[in-house]
Enzyme design. Structure first.
Site, PDB file in Angstrom:
ATOM      1  N   LYS A  87       0.832  -1.204   0.000  1.00  0.00           N
ATOM      2  CA  LYS A  87       0.000   0.000   0.000  1.00  0.00           C
ATOM      3  C   LYS A  87       0.869   1.257   0.000  1.00  0.00           C
ATOM      4  CE  LYS A  87      -4.121  -0.225   2.104  1.00  0.00           C
ATOM      5  NZ  LYS A  87      -5.120  -0.287   3.161  1.00  0.00           N
ATOM      6  N   LEU A 133     -33.669   8.539   3.696  1.00  0.00           N
ATOM      7  CA  LEU A 133     -34.987   7.902   3.744  1.00  0.00           C
ATOM      8  C   LEU A 133     -35.304   7.220   2.411  1.00  0.00           C
ATOM      9  CD1 LEU A 133     -37.510  10.214   5.676  1.00  0.00           C
ATOM     10  CD2 LEU A 133     -36.479   8.061   6.414  1.00  0.00           C
ATOM     11  N   CYS A 164     -18.357   0.765   7.797  1.00  0.00           N
ATOM     12  CA  CYS A 164     -18.672   1.552   9.000  1.00  0.00           C
ATOM     13  C   CYS A 164     -20.010   1.180   9.646  1.00  0.00           C
ATOM     14  CB  CYS A 164     -18.636   3.037   8.676  1.00  0.00           C
ATOM     15  SG  CYS A 164     -16.956   3.610   8.339  1.00  0.00           S
ATOM     16  N   LYS A 198     -20.715  -2.520  11.186  1.00  0.00           N
ATOM     17  CA  LYS A 198     -19.836  -2.906  12.303  1.00  0.00           C
ATOM     18  C   LYS A 198     -19.989  -1.923  13.461  1.00  0.00           C
ATOM     19  CE  LYS A 198     -15.472  -0.461  11.416  1.00  0.00           C
ATOM     20  NZ  LYS A 198     -15.537   0.650  12.347  1.00  0.00           N
ATOM     21  N   LYS A 256     -21.889   1.264  -2.044  1.00  0.00           N
ATOM     22  CA  LYS A 256     -22.582   2.474  -2.481  1.00  0.00           C
ATOM     23  C   LYS A 256     -21.867   3.017  -3.706  1.00  0.00           C
ATOM     24  CE  LYS A 256     -20.574   6.216   0.115  1.00  0.00           C
ATOM     25  NZ  LYS A 256     -20.878   7.276   1.010  1.00  0.00           N
TER      26      LYS A 256
HETATM   27  N1  LIG Z   1     -13.900   4.338   5.689  1.00  0.00           N
HETATM   28  C1  LIG Z   1     -14.679   5.294   6.131  1.00  0.00           C
HETATM   29  O1  LIG Z   1     -15.549   5.816   5.418  1.00  0.00           O
HETATM   30  C2  LIG Z   1     -14.540   5.781   7.541  1.00  0.00           C
HETATM   31  C3  LIG Z   1     -15.221   6.958   7.932  1.00  0.00           C
HETATM   32  C4  LIG Z   1     -15.105   7.380   9.253  1.00  0.00           C
HETATM   33  C5  LIG Z   1     -14.385   6.621  10.165  1.00  0.00           C
HETATM   34  N2  LIG Z   1     -13.774   5.475   9.772  1.00  0.00           N
HETATM   35  C6  LIG Z   1     -13.019   4.723  10.766  1.00  0.00           C
HETATM   36  O2  LIG Z   1     -11.650   4.892  10.463  1.00  0.00           O
HETATM   37  C7  LIG Z   1     -10.914   3.735  10.818  1.00  0.00           C
HETATM   38  C8  LIG Z   1     -10.138   3.234   9.601  1.00  0.00           C
HETATM   39  O3  LIG Z   1     -11.079   2.841   8.628  1.00  0.00           O
HETATM   40  P1  LIG Z   1     -10.654   2.565   7.127  1.00  0.00           P
HETATM   41  O4  LIG Z   1     -11.911   2.408   6.355  1.00  0.00           O
HETATM   42  O5  LIG Z   1      -9.649   3.567   6.689  1.00  0.00           O
HETATM   43  O6  LIG Z   1      -9.925   1.145   7.303  1.00  0.00           O
HETATM   44  P2  LIG Z   1      -8.898   0.447   6.303  1.00  0.00           P
HETATM   45  O7  LIG Z   1      -8.936  -0.997   6.634  1.00  0.00           O
HETATM   46  O8  LIG Z   1      -9.147   0.893   4.908  1.00  0.00           O
HETATM   47  O9  LIG Z   1      -7.486   1.044   6.727  1.00  0.00           O
HETATM   48  C9  LIG Z   1      -6.813   0.749   7.909  1.00  0.00           C
HETATM   49  C10 LIG Z   1      -5.316   0.810   7.625  1.00  0.00           C
HETATM   50  O10 LIG Z   1      -4.587   0.723   8.857  1.00  0.00           O
HETATM   51  C11 LIG Z   1      -3.402  -0.003   8.594  1.00  0.00           C
HETATM   52  N3  LIG Z   1      -2.841  -0.481   9.863  1.00  0.00           N
HETATM   53  C12 LIG Z   1      -3.288  -1.484  10.673  1.00  0.00           C
HETATM   54  N4  LIG Z   1      -2.488  -1.593  11.740  1.00  0.00           N
HETATM   55  C13 LIG Z   1      -1.523  -0.650  11.629  1.00  0.00           C
HETATM   56  C14 LIG Z   1      -0.430  -0.251  12.437  1.00  0.00           C
HETATM   57  N5  LIG Z   1      -0.168  -0.867  13.600  1.00  0.00           N
HETATM   58  N6  LIG Z   1       0.359   0.744  12.015  1.00  0.00           N
HETATM   59  C15 LIG Z   1       0.111   1.376  10.846  1.00  0.00           C
HETATM   60  N7  LIG Z   1      -0.939   1.053  10.044  1.00  0.00           N
HETATM   61  C16 LIG Z   1      -1.737   0.054  10.426  1.00  0.00           C
HETATM   62  C17 LIG Z   1      -3.856  -1.098   7.664  1.00  0.00           C
HETATM   63  O11 LIG Z   1      -2.777  -1.697   6.970  1.00  0.00           O
HETATM   64  C18 LIG Z   1      -4.804  -0.322   6.755  1.00  0.00           C
HETATM   65  O12 LIG Z   1      -4.124   0.206   5.632  1.00  0.00           O
HETATM   66  C19 LIG Z   1     -11.944   2.747  11.359  1.00  0.00           C
HETATM   67  O13 LIG Z   1     -12.021   2.871  12.742  1.00  0.00           O
HETATM   68  C20 LIG Z   1     -13.241   3.214  10.721  1.00  0.00           C
HETATM   69  O14 LIG Z   1     -14.357   2.838  11.465  1.00  0.00           O
HETATM   70  C21 LIG Z   1     -13.817   5.057   8.485  1.00  0.00           C
END
Ligand SMILES: NC(=O)c1ccc[n+]([C@@H]2O[C@H](COP(=O)([O-])OP(=O)(O)OC[C@H]3O[C@@H](n4cnc5c(N)ncnc54)[C@H](O)[C@@H]3O)[C@@H](O)[C@H]2O)c1
Length: 437
Positions: free
Chosen positions: A35, A254, A264, A267, A327
């Site tokens: 990545k 709605l 999100c 979960k 979506k």
């Molecule tokens: N995706 C969304 O739309 C969104 C919106 C708001 C909040 N969130 C929240 O944000 C958080 C991340 O979501 P996401 O969708 O980006 O997840 P994701 O799985 O796309 O990304 C998470 C990233 O963290 C990395 N990672 C894991 N452990 C690590 C470590 N120890 N050090 C460095 N990197 C590490 C993974 O390799 C991965 O690239 C979650 O808690 C999610 O609920 C997501």
């Protein structure tokens, strides 16, 4: 400012690029070397409108750097934690291992006055626990919580100009300095009029969980109404229009259909329920179990509708599944209703040919056996029935005459209630949707 972003997924990669776009010096870290290599080359590892542009300008400016080495964050003073908090399989609770690991890896590189900013979505109480973890490790850095509300598909805009900013900071040493740092990081958005809610750690965590619980409830509410509408000959879209004119209710979120999904909402409501159970307050959010059940029922409802309208899987039914992402404007297939419908139809014995403008790679990575088409025409060619499960503009704007010419039978299930029934019926289609006669 010099900031670090730990975790470069849907949230972190956008946040890092946006911070650099705002003029900060950003070092972004991920444990996933592939990545990081992709991001360094200026290629987003996922589809997000506007991200390629800010990624390339920020990389070219030298303000954005990517690394797999946590030690490279030394020198940054504000550190955003943006790692995943997926559902743990057994209980539905959030799996916080990545958050804990990220903090533990960060601690040795923190300066005494640094600010650690939690952005991941976590159960209430996590921030306090992490603050204690910092203290126990001998760090004097301050831990704050700044939940993220971005919507995939609009993530760049939502990060640069969010609806609101929430700063959760504990009282005590470091409180004022942390708030000052957050105001400086987000100075552009704040100057542009974005409201700021300054609060404590627990409230900041809960704001995010509560917002997602509310949005999920709104969608499941209208889907429950669509079940009632269908049984009574009422029209759920007209119902939504009518109640949506009430400003206390509002029309957004709605739209009846196959329901919510993604990384999100599903979960997050399960994690909220699990956390409430731990607190002995399961009854307070017991309704979220029903919200989840209504939502999952929609997927089954769509699968059954396709099978019934198509004459049954045993007839050798060929189904064109239009959409795989949870979506439109995203390639995210995590807990995707569209993907579940496609897989459910395969499991029922139908021949499925799926197409999505962006999510086929992600879907095939998870389910290599899924048959996908090169384009929408190829998916529709020879199909006995089509089902629209992700409301991409390309599908919403389909010309029923052209679609009819491609298909073996003119049958369509509109699982997002986005097509004009009269128009499709005028072209001889057997048109079916959820909660509309
Ligand atoms: N995706 C969304 O739309 C969104 C919106 C708001 C909040 N969130 C929240 O944000 C958080 C991340 O979501 P996401 O969708 O980006 O997840 P994701 O799985 O796309 O990304 C998470 C990233 O963290 C990395 N990672 C894991 N452990 C690590 C470590 N120890 N050090 C460095 N990197 C590490 C993974 O390799 C991965 O690239 C979650 O808690 C999610 O609920 C997501």
């Amino acid at each position: 400012m010099r900031v670090s972003v730990i975790g470069c997924g849907y949230l972190g990669a956008v946040h890092a690029a946006a911070m650099a776009d705002l003029g900060h010096d950003v070092i972004a870290v991920d444990v996933d070397a592939e990545k990081i290599a992709t991001l360094r080359a200026g290629l987003p590892p996922f589809f997000e409108p506007g991200l390629p542009e800010i990624l390339s300008t920020s990389l070219a400016s030298g303000r954005l750097n990517f690394t797999t080495e946590m030690a490279d964050v030394a020198g940054a003073t504000v550190h955003f934690i943006a790692v995943g908090t997926p559902q743990s399989d057994a209980s539905g609770a959030a799996d916080l291992r990545f958050v804990d690991a990220a903090l533990d890896a960060l601690i040795p590189h923190l300066g005494p006055q640094d600010i650690v900013v939690g952005k991941s979505t976590v159960p209430v109480g996590t921030a306090e626990r992490l603050a204690e973890r910092l203290l126990t490790a001998g760090s004097t850095a301050t831990l704050v919580w700044n939940p993220e509300f971005l919507r995939e598909g609009f993530a760049v805009k939502d990060t640069l100009a969010p609806d609101r900013l929430v700063f959760g900071v504990a009282q005590g040493t470091g409180h004022d300095a942390a708030l000052r740092a957050l105001h400086e990081v987000y100075a552009t958005a704040i100057a542009g009029g974005v409201p700021v809610v300054e609060t404590d750690l627990a409230t900041a965590e809960l704001v995010k969980t509560a917002a997602n619980a509310f949005l999920a409830t709104k969608i499941s509410f209208i889907n429950a109404m669509s079940e009632i509408a269908e049984a009574t000959g009422a029209n759920v879209t007209e119902l939504a229009d009518a109640i949506g004119y009430d400003t206390r209710i509002g029309r957004r979120f709605l739209n009846a259909g196959v329901g919510f999904g993604g990384g999100c909402l599903p979960k997050d409501i399960r994690a909220f329920s699990a956390r409430a159970e731990e607190l002995g307050l399961g009854d307070s959010v017991a309704f979220l179990g029903e919200v989840d059940a209504i939502n999952l029922r929609q997927r089954q409802r769509v699968i059954e509708r396709v099978l019934t309208e198509g004459g049954g899987a045993e007839t050798g039914l060929t189904v064109a599944v239009l959409g795989l992402a949870f979506k439109p404007h995203s390639d995210d297939v995590r807990d995707s209703p569209a993907l579940d419908v496609a897989l459910g139809l395969v499991a029922a014995g139908a021949t499925v040919v799926a197409y999505d403008p962006e999510a086929m790679g992600a879907a095939q990575k998870r389910f290599p056996e899924l048959v996908v088409a090169k384009n929408v025409d190829q998916a529709l060619l020879g199909a006995d029935i089509a089902v629209l499960v992700t409301e991409w503009p390309e599908f919403v704007e389909l010309d029923p005459r052209r679609v009819g010419d491609l298909m073996t039978h003119k049958r369509i299930v509109d699982a997002r209630n986005v097509l004009n029934p009269a128009q499709w019926r005028a072209e001889g289609f057997h048109y079916s949707s959820l909660g509309r006669p």
